[in-house]
Design a protein around this motif. Structure first.
Motif, PDB file in Angstrom:
ATOM      1  N   ARG A 779       0.831  -1.214   0.000  1.00  0.00           N
ATOM      2  CA  ARG A 779       0.000   0.000   0.000  1.00  0.00           C
ATOM      3  C   ARG A 779       0.864   1.262   0.000  1.00  0.00           C
ATOM      4  NH1 ARG A 779      -4.449   0.250   4.553  1.00  0.00           N
ATOM      5  NH2 ARG A 779      -4.412   2.404   3.753  1.00  0.00           N
ATOM      6  N   LEU A 780       2.009   1.206   0.678  1.00  0.00           N
ATOM      7  CA  LEU A 780       2.853   2.399   0.791  1.00  0.00           C
ATOM      8  C   LEU A 780       4.021   2.377  -0.187  1.00  0.00           C
ATOM      9  CD1 LEU A 780       3.002   2.848   4.685  1.00  0.00           C
ATOM     10  CD2 LEU A 780       1.694   4.171   3.054  1.00  0.00           C
ATOM     11  N   GLY A 781       3.921   1.556  -1.236  1.00  0.00           N
ATOM     12  CA  GLY A 781       5.019   1.479  -2.204  1.00  0.00           C
ATOM     13  C   GLY A 781       5.459   2.822  -2.723  1.00  0.00           C
ATOM     14  N   PRO A 782       4.566   3.662  -3.230  1.00  0.00           N
ATOM     15  CA  PRO A 782       5.006   4.964  -3.750  1.00  0.00           C
ATOM     16  C   PRO A 782       5.646   5.841  -2.692  1.00  0.00           C
ATOM     17  CG  PRO A 782       2.817   4.408  -4.553  1.00  0.00           C
ATOM     18  CD  PRO A 782       3.144   3.407  -3.501  1.00  0.00           C
ATOM     19  N   ILE A 783       5.148   5.800  -1.445  1.00  0.00           N
ATOM     20  CA  ILE A 783       5.681   6.664  -0.390  1.00  0.00           C
ATOM     21  C   ILE A 783       7.058   6.197   0.045  1.00  0.00           C
ATOM     22  CG2 ILE A 783       5.301   7.397   2.002  1.00  0.00           C
ATOM     23  CD1 ILE A 783       2.338   7.370   1.451  1.00  0.00           C
ATOM     24  N   VAL A 812       0.554   0.764   8.362  1.00  0.00           N
ATOM     25  CA  VAL A 812       0.591   1.837   7.363  1.00  0.00           C
ATOM     26  C   VAL A 812       0.939   3.165   8.033  1.00  0.00           C
ATOM     27  CG1 VAL A 812      -0.844   3.216   5.826  1.00  0.00           C
ATOM     28  CG2 VAL A 812      -0.919   0.714   5.696  1.00  0.00           C
ATOM     29  N   ASN A 813       0.316   3.460   9.183  1.00  0.00           N
ATOM     30  CA  ASN A 813       0.587   4.727   9.860  1.00  0.00           C
ATOM     31  C   ASN A 813       2.026   4.797  10.372  1.00  0.00           C
ATOM     32  OD1 ASN A 813      -2.045   5.399   9.371  1.00  0.00           O
ATOM     33  ND2 ASN A 813      -2.746   5.244  11.487  1.00  0.00           N
ATOM     34  N   LEU A 814       2.547   3.691  10.921  1.00  0.00           N
ATOM     35  CA  LEU A 814       3.912   3.696  11.429  1.00  0.00           C
ATOM     36  C   LEU A 814       4.921   3.827  10.298  1.00  0.00           C
ATOM     37  CD1 LEU A 814       3.748   0.949  14.223  1.00  0.00           C
ATOM     38  CD2 LEU A 814       3.676   3.434  14.493  1.00  0.00           C
ATOM     39  N   LEU A 815       4.729   3.109   9.208  1.00  0.00           N
ATOM     40  CA  LEU A 815       5.646   3.197   8.066  1.00  0.00           C
ATOM     41  C   LEU A 815       5.569   4.564   7.407  1.00  0.00           C
ATOM     42  CD1 LEU A 815       5.072  -0.372   6.562  1.00  0.00           C
ATOM     43  CD2 LEU A 815       7.168   0.466   7.679  1.00  0.00           C
ATOM     44  N   ASP A 816       4.375   5.111   7.304  1.00  0.00           N
ATOM     45  CA  ASP A 816       4.215   6.447   6.723  1.00  0.00           C
ATOM     46  C   ASP A 816       4.946   7.477   7.573  1.00  0.00           C
ATOM     47  OD1 ASP A 816       2.816   8.366   4.847  1.00  0.00           O
ATOM     48  OD2 ASP A 816       2.024   9.046   6.780  1.00  0.00           O
ATOM     49  N   ASN A 817       4.861   7.335   8.892  1.00  0.00           N
ATOM     50  CA  ASN A 817       5.569   8.257   9.791  1.00  0.00           C
ATOM     51  C   ASN A 817       7.077   8.129   9.612  1.00  0.00           C
ATOM     52  OD1 ASN A 817       5.375  10.056  12.381  1.00  0.00           O
ATOM     53  ND2 ASN A 817       6.857   8.462  12.894  1.00  0.00           N
ATOM     54  N   ALA A 818       7.576   6.864   9.455  1.00  0.00           N
ATOM     55  CA  ALA A 818       9.020   6.669   9.255  1.00  0.00           C
ATOM     56  C   ALA A 818       9.483   7.287   7.946  1.00  0.00           C
ATOM     57  CB  ALA A 818       9.340   5.176   9.299  1.00  0.00           C
ATOM     58  N   ALA A 819       8.706   7.111   6.900  1.00  0.00           N
ATOM     59  CA  ALA A 819       9.077   7.699   5.614  1.00  0.00           C
ATOM     60  C   ALA A 819       9.039   9.218   5.662  1.00  0.00           C
ATOM     61  CB  ALA A 819       8.148   7.164   4.527  1.00  0.00           C
ATOM     62  N   GLU A 824      15.557  10.797   2.563  1.00  0.00           N
ATOM     63  CA  GLU A 824      15.535   9.886   1.423  1.00  0.00           C
ATOM     64  C   GLU A 824      16.871   9.154   1.308  1.00  0.00           C
ATOM     65  OE1 GLU A 824      14.329  11.378  -2.284  1.00  0.00           O
ATOM     66  OE2 GLU A 824      12.421  12.237  -1.546  1.00  0.00           O
ATOM     67  N   GLY A 825      16.765   7.880   0.932  1.00  0.00           N
ATOM     68  CA  GLY A 825      17.945   7.049   0.807  1.00  0.00           C
ATOM     69  C   GLY A 825      18.294   6.311   2.082  1.00  0.00           C
ATOM     70  N   SER A 826      17.640   6.685   3.196  1.00  0.00           N
ATOM     71  CA  SER A 826      17.896   5.997   4.454  1.00  0.00           C
ATOM     72  C   SER A 826      17.114   4.691   4.498  1.00  0.00           C
ATOM     73  CB  SER A 826      17.531   6.891   5.639  1.00  0.00           C
ATOM     74  OG  SER A 826      16.148   7.186   5.612  1.00  0.00           O
ATOM     75  N   THR A 827      17.383   3.900   5.541  1.00  0.00           N
ATOM     76  CA  THR A 827      16.783   2.577   5.668  1.00  0.00           C
ATOM     77  C   THR A 827      15.659   2.597   6.679  1.00  0.00           C
ATOM     78  OG1 THR A 827      18.894   1.525   5.144  1.00  0.00           O
ATOM     79  CG2 THR A 827      17.240   0.158   6.235  1.00  0.00           C
ATOM     80  N   VAL A 828      14.542   1.989   6.320  1.00  0.00           N
ATOM     81  CA  VAL A 828      13.425   1.763   7.238  1.00  0.00           C
ATOM     82  C   VAL A 828      13.372   0.267   7.504  1.00  0.00           C
ATOM     83  CG1 VAL A 828      10.950   1.919   7.598  1.00  0.00           C
ATOM     84  CG2 VAL A 828      12.156   3.770   6.415  1.00  0.00           C
ATOM     85  N   THR A 829      13.486  -0.123   8.771  1.00  0.00           N
ATOM     86  CA  THR A 829      13.561  -1.525   9.145  1.00  0.00           C
ATOM     87  C   THR A 829      12.303  -1.945   9.874  1.00  0.00           C
ATOM     88  OG1 THR A 829      15.956  -1.330   9.370  1.00  0.00           O
ATOM     89  CG2 THR A 829      14.905  -3.252  10.386  1.00  0.00           C
ATOM     90  N   VAL A 830      11.773  -3.118   9.497  1.00  0.00           N
ATOM     91  CA  VAL A 830      10.653  -3.736  10.215  1.00  0.00           C
ATOM     92  C   VAL A 830      11.194  -5.021  10.817  1.00  0.00           C
ATOM     93  CG1 VAL A 830       8.324  -4.641  10.092  1.00  0.00           C
ATOM     94  CG2 VAL A 830       9.003  -2.739   8.607  1.00  0.00           C
ATOM     95  N   ARG A 831      11.277  -5.077  12.132  1.00  0.00           N
ATOM     96  CA  ARG A 831      11.889  -6.204  12.827  1.00  0.00           C
ATOM     97  C   ARG A 831      10.853  -6.868  13.724  1.00  0.00           C
ATOM     98  NH1 ARG A 831      16.811  -4.203  15.902  1.00  0.00           N
ATOM     99  NH2 ARG A 831      17.631  -4.136  13.751  1.00  0.00           N
TER     100      ARG A 831
END
Length: 932
Positions: A779-783, A812-819, A824-831
């Motif tokens: 769902r958050l692919g473009p973001i 979705v809300n947590l990933l959107d907040n991280a993005a 840009e170019g940084s890493t978002v990790t889901v552990r």
């Protein structure tokens, strides 16, 4: 305050404040036409001035004028609008009184009200006409009125001593002092006598009797002098105020203070009036002081009433009424108070005790004169009891002789029994202690009697012990004869010592009784203050107050407060409970009810901040006495008191105790209301803050994607033919992306509305965590296209009982907040990791799953770790961060808690960045789980 210590070149602040108060007031002006006797022309002068005002265009109305059949006065009434009088039925007759309500409804600019000291018919709102005039003045209506000098309260005794007739209808000096103008209507005594003989004052039959008694030349001359002196005092006060307000130098007074000593003597009321006159001549404040010495303990009800009446009189005349506990010497207590209060003059009554009484108890007057030093002592004969003055038909309650107390022989019998016990002990100890020590046993018994039962029984014990000492121990024994002259001295010395010891012990007992009573009252006041401090609600404060007042003053109590809205059915009340009306909120006993008369008195007391009802000057026909509760912010309520019997409900000491209780209760009520006001203010501020944040979000964050959609769509419409295919694809992608963004904002608003309404119900079913994460990432692919996403999910993650829709929205809300906050170019990790055991049985399930979303942004400020979950709150961010509503994290936490988990925020420990952690319980392996 006196003028000592003040710079004479500067205006007096008190005088300036008084001048400003007079200029800014809304109260009506009062002018009094003061005369020395009836017939001098006061009413005629009042009507003449009223007619001049009427011709000047002022709205003048006659409230009441008594012509007494005088033709000249009746002629002046022509042309005035007159308010019809109100008929009051009384004992089969009809009395006519001024219609106060009609006059207030008419509301003229000036009202003419004759005979200020007139007593109204029973059942009227005010017992005296000056109460009606006060209400007219409070309504802003100017008043002209008339008064004879013999009706002034402080001069009542002087007039009675001159004319030998005591006037029952009096006006407090405070009413006259508050008048704006006083005009003396003067007439030569010879001319007044001629008018009387001509029938212009009374009818001929009454005039002849008046000439023989009241209207003698000497009486009229003396009354005329009183009227002129009283007015001259008023002129001096006005001149002094003018000099102080304008800093005019002059001979300033040295700050005089007057103290009058009040006791159970019937002449105390006369002493109070003398002190008032002395204070007026000296322009000094004054105090009435009662010392509660040892003799006060044994006073009967009539004597206590006389003291209370004298103190109430001092309060009515404008003085301070003070009661203090006393010790062995009353004169020392009086002088100690006088020196501490900077008193210059002490007024005391001439002693009327016998020389024997003064020998035993001492003389207060003589002690004051000897020890006063620089303080002047005025020894005044005083007047006879008011009820015994010639010509007075009504005896005040304080002067009426109460039935004597029935003689109680039981203490005397016990005193004799104590002496018999002491005698027995002396006889038994005689072989061992000797005859010379036998008197010690008897003295011990005398002291015990004095401490236990007081002076009377102890004196009886002294007599019995003296006779027993003579009969059993002085030779020849068993006779009352004393053979040896030395034994006569021993006998007399024993008797004298016994009398002195019993007197001292009885005084110590009386002082102890008074001190114990005050200590108990102080302890109960302290306990009441602690009880109020622990009350958290208004009902608790009210019920504690009513119970405490009822217990300490032995009265029935009701507490009334303004009712903002109708109370719940069954609440204690006794009236129509419309908004803003008074209603009973507590009472002791609880079954108390109020009738219409009591409700009217309570409303008047609340509106005017003065006592009303039983025993007060206003609405005395009510069953209860209503007293206002005050704080610095104004009136908070009214307390109604009632008790069986007749007479005043509260003595001056009880009134001071009540004032202390009422002040403490009023402060507690104010405290509870302030807390409620603060809570309401905080809620209003929070609501306003959320409203402003919502408006800001809608006006900016929601309009931004809408503007992008609108701009792209408009461009496609207007430039469709000119745009290349790639540009059209970019515009369509913008429309889709911004529409999805707008949709997320609206969904967040709707989700938050559901959470606050409690309408979120999780539909829990076994779900695979990895699948839910993949769905959210798609769902958050473009973001997330500008970030590198790392999945670090353990292989042993068990299925969890989740609501798929809610859990997906959380991710979705947590990933959107991280993005949004990571560059840009940084890493978002889901552990994801499992914590705890795997095989322990239990209904809840073993262990839990920790799912964390980690970014590489700047992290969270320490002060924002918890605030990030507040509605509409957004951490500090740069201009490059995408806009949002500030609801995403609040919604995520609400959804996680609805599924039985927790969501926390923090910072990463290995590198900069924020970490949001979800903890969800692992379900147990029940039958339902196995089947699933």
């Amino acid at each position: 305050m006196s003028g000592t210590g003040r710079d004479p070149n500067r205006p007096s602040p008190d005088a300036l404040l008084e001048a400003a108060r007079r200029e800014a007031r809304t109260r009506g002006r009062l002018k009094v036409f003061l005369g020395a006797a009836p017939g001098v022309g006061k009413t005629y002068e009042m009507l003449t001035i009223g007619r001049a005002r009427l011709q000047a265009g002022i709205d003048v109305v006659v409230g009441v004028v008594e012509t007494h059949g005088r033709a000249e006065t009746q002629a002046l009434l022509d042309g005035f609008e007159t308010i019809p009088r109100r008929a009051v039925p009384y004992h089969g007759t009809v009395l006519e009184e001024m219609d106060l309500d009609a006059l207030l409804a008419r509301r003229p600019a000036l009202a003419l009200v004759d005979e200020l000291a007139h007593t109204n018919a029973p059942g009227s709102r005010h017992p005296k006409r000056y109460g009606d005039v006060e209400e007219l003045l409070d309504a802003g209506i100017d008043v002209l009125t008339t008064l004879n000098i013999q009706h002034v309260e402080s001069l009542n005794d002087v007039v009675a001593s001159i004319t030998r007739i005591r006037v029952r209808e009096t006006v407090p000096d405070g009413v006259l002092d508050r008048a704006d103008d006083i005009e003396v209507v003067d007439l030569n005594p010879d001319d007044l006598i001629e008018r009387l003989k001509a029938g212009k004052v009374y009818l001929p039959s009454h005039a002849e009797r008046a000439l023989k008694h009241y209207f003698s030349r000497g009486n009229l001359t003396a009354l005329r002098e009183l009227a002129l002196r009283r007015t001259a005092d008023r002129v001096d006060d006005e001149l002094l105020s003018h000099m102080r307000a304008n800093a005019i130098a002059g001979p300033w007074a040295a700050g005089e203070r007057v103290l009058v000593c009040v006791s159970d003597d019937p002449r105390s009321a006369g002493l109070v009036r003398y002190a008032k006159r002395l204070a007026d001549r000296l322009h000094a404040p004054w105090t009435a002081l009662c010392i509660e010495g040892p003799r006060m303990v044994g006073l009967n009800e009539a004597a206590r009433d006389r003291i209370a009446e004298a103190l109430r009189l001092a309060d009515r005349l404008g003085g301070d009424a003070v009661t203090l506990p006393g010790g062995r010497r009353i004169a020392d207590d009086i002088l100690a108070y006088a020196r501490s209060d900077n008193v210059n003059h002490i007024v005391v009554g001439k002693a009327s005790r016998s020389w024997l009484f003064e020998l035993v108890n001492g003389s207060v007057v003589h002690d004051l004169v000897r020890r006063s030093g620089s303080i002047g002592v005025h020894v005044v004969p005083g007047d006879a009891a008011p009820g015994r003055m010639p010509g007075e038909t009504r005896t005040p309650r304080a002067a009426r002789a109460a039935p004597p107390r029935p003689f109680d022989a039981w203490p005397y019998a016990l005193a004799l029994a104590s002496i018999a016990a002491g005698l027995g002990a002396a006889l038994l100890a005689q072989p061992y202690a000797g005859v010379e020590n036998a008197d010690l046993f008897l003295l011990t018994a005398v002291v015990a009697v004095a401490v236990r039962w007081g002076l009377g029984p102890s004196l009886a014990a002294v007599g019995a012990s003296s006779l027993a000492y003579n009969f059993f121990f002085l030779p020849p024994v068993y006779t009352f004869t004393i053979a040896d002259p030395t034994n006569v001295a021993a006998f007399l010395l024993f008797t004298l010592v016994a009398v002195l010891v019993s007197n001292l012990a009885a005084r110590a007992r009386s002082v102890a009784v008074v001190s114990q009573g005050r200590a108990r009252a102080t302890e109960r006041l302290y306990g009441f203050s602690r009880k109020l401090a622990g009350c958290g609600t208004l009902d608790d404060v009210l019920w504690a107050t009513s119970a405490q007042i009822a217990a300490m003053l032995k009265v029935r109590v009701v507490l009334l407060l303004t009712e903002p809205s109708p109370p719940e059915p069954g609440a204690l009340n006794a009236g129509t409970l419309n908004a803003g009306t008074l209603a009973v909120r507590a009472g002791y006993p609880p079954e108390d009810r109020l009738d219409e008369a009591d409700l009217g008195a309570a409303r008047w007391a609340f509106d005017n901040a003065r006592p009303a009802g039983r025993g007060a000057d206003t609405l005395p026909g009510a069953r209860r006495l209503f007293l206002p509760m005050r704080t610095g912010r104004g009136i908070v309520g009214v307390i109604g008191l009632d008790a069986d019997g007749t007479g005043p409900l509260l003595s001056p000491e009880d009134r001071r105790l009540f004032d202390a209780l009422a002040d403490m209760a009023a402060l507690a009520i104010e405290r509870v209301r302030l807390v409620e006001d603060l809570d309401r203010a905080e809620r209003a501020a929070e609501t306003d803050r959320l409203r402003q944040a919502l408006l800001t979000s809608i006006s900016h964050d929601l309009r931004t994607p809408l503007a992008s959609v609108l701009g792209a769509a408009t461009t496609l419409r207007d430039l469709d033919a000119a745009l290349p295919r790639e540009a059209k694809a970019d515009l369509l992608a913008t429309i889709i992306a911004e529409s999805e963004r707008l949709n997320r904002f609206i969904v967040n608003l709707l989700d938050m509305t559901r959470l606050e309404a409690g309408a979120v119900a999780a539909n829990l079913t076994p779900q695979d965590v990895g699948e839910a994460v993949d769905t959210a990432l798609r769902r958050l692919g473009p973001i997330l296209a500008g970030h590198r996403v790392v999945l670090d999910l353990a292989a042993d993650l068990p299925p969890l009982r989740l609501d798929p829709v809610l859990f997906e929205q959380v991710l979705v809300n947590l990933l959107d907040n991280a993005a949004k906050y990571a560059p840009e170019g940084s890493t978002v990790t889901v552990r994801g990791r499992r914590e705890g055991g795997r095989s322990e049985p239990g209904p809840v399930g073993p262990g839990r799953v920790r799912l964390a979303v980690l970014d590489e942004g700047d992290g969270l400020p320490e002060t924002d770790v918890e605030r990030v979950f507040d509605k509409f709150y957004r951490a500090a961010k740069g201009d490059s961060v995408r806009a949002g509503t500030g609801l995403g994290l609040a919604i995520a936490r609400g959804f996680v808690e609805a599924m039985g988990g927790t969501l926390t925020a923090g910072n990463r420990g290995d590198r900069p960045g924020a970490a949001f952690t979800i903890l969800l319980p692992v379900p147990g392996r029940g039958r339902a789980d196995i089947a699933a």
